[in-house]
Write an enzyme that holds these catalytic residues in place. Sequence first.
Site, PDB file in Angstrom:
ATOM      1  N   HIS A   1       0.826  -1.221   0.000  1.00 41.37           N
ATOM      2  CA  HIS A   1       0.000   0.000   0.000  1.00 41.37           C
ATOM      3  C   HIS A   1       0.859   1.270   0.000  1.00 41.37           C
ATOM      4  CE1 HIS A   1      -3.610  -2.288   0.376  1.00 41.37           C
ATOM      5  NE2 HIS A   1      -3.299  -2.781   1.562  1.00 41.37           N
TER       6      HIS A   1
ATOM      7  N   ASP B   1      -2.544 -10.452  -2.730  1.00 36.46           N
ATOM      8  CA  ASP B   1      -3.140 -10.039  -1.459  1.00 36.46           C
ATOM      9  C   ASP B   1      -4.619  -9.699  -1.698  1.00 36.46           C
ATOM     10  OD1 ASP B   1      -2.070  -8.728   1.402  1.00 36.46           O
ATOM     11  OD2 ASP B   1      -3.855  -7.724   0.613  1.00 36.46           O
TER      12      ASP B   1
ATOM     13  N   ASP C   1      -4.567 -12.969   2.982  1.00 40.59           N
ATOM     14  CA  ASP C   1      -5.828 -12.518   3.582  1.00 40.59           C
ATOM     15  C   ASP C   1      -7.017 -12.809   2.672  1.00 40.59           C
ATOM     16  OD1 ASP C   1      -4.724 -10.656   1.871  1.00 40.59           O
ATOM     17  OD2 ASP C   1      -4.818  -8.975   3.279  1.00 40.59           O
TER      18      ASP C   1
HETATM   19 ZN   LIG Z   1      -4.255  -7.224   2.456  1.00 42.43          ZN
END
Ligand SMILES: [Zn+2]
Length: 342
Positions: A159, A195, A284
């Site tokens: 991110h 992800d 995740d």
């Molecule tokens: Zn994530």
Amino acid sequence: MLTIYSDKHRLHHGTELKDGVLKPCFEMPGRADTVLQRIRTVGLGEVIAPDHFDVSAYARVHSERYVRFLQQAWANWQAMGRQHDALPLTWPVRDMRTDIEPIHIDGKLGFYAMDAGVPITAGTWEAVSTSADLALTGMSRINAGANAAFALCRPPGHHAATEYMGGYCYLNNAAIAAQGFIDRGAKRVAVLDVDYHHGNGTQTIFYDRSDVMFISLHGDPLHSYPYFLGHKDEQGRGEGLGFNHNYPLPHGTDWASYQPALQAACRQLIDYAPDALVVSLGVDTFKDDPISQFRLDNEDYLHMGALLASVGKPTLFVMEGGYMVDDIGINAVNVLQGFEGS
Ligand SMILES: [Zn+2]
């Protein structure tokens, strides 16, 4: 498979603003500890400490002033007499000035952050710089001839963009490693981000470039963090047009519907024929993840690894998210074992 790991990740553990409450981050030291334990349990291979790299290696994809901010933020915060984790609380949204860096630490924190999920603590810089060094060490081993390596990075990185942190991420480990391959002579590198959350930082860093392809499979940003990037029509810009591919997927996506998207991504990787592949490995996407909405199961990660191996390129795995701590070790290592065909 070779793993690169350091205990220094434990120096970073903070609080985040979530559901209107300040609470311990889901991104916690137990995550990396669990993955390391699983690596040892299954005997995945050697575990080595990282080499040390100069901050100039991080500044190849981040601005120098942003790296300097990360280094100095805790000292600046403490100088205000504050003891709790440093968190931003004001952001330069639309129509506000972003050309002048504030001097006050509260201004700097907002200037260099996209959200309140990036606490800075006394040990944050040492943990995040070591995390980037893990990815660079893996890159350098692959550059020296290894077919694959796993950088057990914590904090994660995808991110974080050129000039901002967000979503538990400070330095973009995968992007720093991808740039490292280019700086050592690679003509083309691809980053595949699996992800659950869109890798907004990595996309942004390479958006104008054709020498680093970015592909991401993730929860549709209409419903999932980071909300403001990750749509299908984001395909790159200028020279980078056609070298950015997003696969936003709906809530409840299971392996049956995830697999065709991953297969399409792998075909794009094969067509691109990169010298090296960097996989932003977040798990995740797991069915019991506390902050995500996909439904992959433990054994699906073995199939994911096998599909990634079918691309047939030297591959650096870089740990990203995964917050169901009980299963993060099994799921992450299943990808690596699936890749190795064991
Ligand atoms: Zn994530």
